[in-house]
Enzyme design. Sequence first.
Site, PDB file in Angstrom:
ATOM      1  N   TYR A   1       0.838  -1.210   0.000  1.00 11.75           N
ATOM      2  CA  TYR A   1       0.000   0.000   0.000  1.00 11.75           C
ATOM      3  C   TYR A   1       0.874   1.262   0.000  1.00 11.75           C
ATOM      4  O   TYR A   1       0.601   2.224  -0.723  1.00 11.75           O
ATOM      5  CB  TYR A   1      -0.910  -0.063   1.228  1.00 11.75           C
ATOM      6  CG  TYR A   1      -1.953   1.006   1.349  1.00 11.75           C
ATOM      7  CD1 TYR A   1      -3.089   1.001   0.535  1.00 11.75           C
ATOM      8  CD2 TYR A   1      -1.832   2.013   2.311  1.00 11.75           C
ATOM      9  CE1 TYR A   1      -4.061   1.985   0.684  1.00 11.75           C
ATOM     10  CE2 TYR A   1      -2.794   2.985   2.469  1.00 11.75           C
ATOM     11  CZ  TYR A   1      -3.910   2.968   1.651  1.00 11.75           C
ATOM     12  OH  TYR A   1      -4.868   3.937   1.798  1.00 11.75           O
TER      13      TYR A   1
ATOM     14  N   LYS B   1       0.858   4.154  -2.869  1.00 11.76           N
ATOM     15  CA  LYS B   1       0.506   5.555  -2.586  1.00 11.76           C
ATOM     16  C   LYS B   1       1.696   6.486  -2.808  1.00 11.76           C
ATOM     17  O   LYS B   1       1.515   7.626  -3.269  1.00 11.76           O
ATOM     18  CB  LYS B   1      -0.029   5.675  -1.152  1.00 11.76           C
ATOM     19  CG  LYS B   1      -1.392   5.001  -0.937  1.00 11.76           C
ATOM     20  CD  LYS B   1      -2.488   5.542  -1.836  1.00 11.76           C
ATOM     21  CE  LYS B   1      -3.889   5.196  -1.330  1.00 11.76           C
ATOM     22  NZ  LYS B   1      -4.937   5.675  -2.241  1.00 11.76           N
TER      23      LYS B   1
END
Length: 242
Positions: free
Chosen positions: A153, A157
Site C-alpha cells: 500500500y 501511494k
Amino acid sequence: MQEQKIALVTGASKGIGAAIARELAGDGFRLWLNYRSDHRAATLLAEEIRGSGGDCTLLPFDVADVAAVATALEPLLEHQVPLVLVNNAGFARDGILALMSQGDWEDVLAVHLNGFFNVTRLVVARMLKKRRGRIINIVSTSGETGMAGQVNYSAAKAGLIGATRSLAAEVGRRNILVNAVSPGFIATEMTADLPQEQILPMIPLGRIGEPEEVSGLVSFLCSERASYITGQVFAVNGGAHI
Ligand code: NAP
C-alpha cells in the site's frame, strides 16, 4: 449559457469517495460516480444526490481493468469532458512483506497505480483539448512515511504521489491542476477493524477523522479559490504525520 460542470469520482459508493461526491454535488457539479461492486450503496447515494436537486450518473467498473474503464468512459467522453477527476478508488491488503502473496502485492498496485493510469489517461487527453481541469489523487499517510504491514500500500501511494507531481508539471501550461490529498486514519469500512487502542496514541488530535473532513479540502481544491495550487500533497491526518 454556462457549461455544466462534471466531476468524475472513482470509488464513490461509500467512505471518503461518497463524502467527496456529496460535497461536489453540493458545489454544483454533475456527478459521474464510479464504484466497483456495492450497487445498493451507490444507488442510494445517487438517489440522495438527485433528491437534493443534483445530477448523478452511476458508472460501475473496476478501475484496474483497462478494457472496462474504456468501455464505460469513452462513449461519455465523446460528448462531455469532466472539469474534475478525483482518483479515490482503492483498498489495502495488509500483511508483512515476508509473507505477502503475489496477489496482494499486485492487486494493491493495480487498483491504485493502474487505476490512476487507466482513468486519468483517458480524461486528461480531453482536458488538454479543453485547456482546463482539476485532478485530485487520494493518497495516504502510508505513502508519505513508513507503515509496518503496508509495504504494498505504501509503495502504491508513494507512487501516486510521484505521479501527481510529474503530471502537474506536464499539464500545468494547459491550465490543468493536479494535487494529492493524503488522509490519515479516517472512519470508513477500510479502517473499521483496526484496533483503536493502537491507533489513537499515534494521533495528536486524539481521534479518527471523518470522511467529511477530507471532502472539504477536495471541494476547495476543485474551486476557483484554488486556481494557483498545483503539484502539492495536502495531509488531513490529525497530526499523525507532521
Ligand atoms: P472504502 O470505504 O472501503 O471505499 C472504497 C471505495 O472504493 C468503494 O466505493 C469501492 O467500491 C471502491 N473501489 C474499491 N476497489 C475498486 C476498484 N477496483 N474499482 C472501482 N472502485 C473500487 O475506503 P475509503 O476508506 O473511503 O478509501 C478511499 C480512498 O482513500 C482509498 O484510495 C484509500 O486508500 C484512501 N485512504 C483511506 C484512508 C482511511 O483511513 N479510510 C486513509 C488514507 C487513504 P465498492 O465497495 O462498490 O466495490
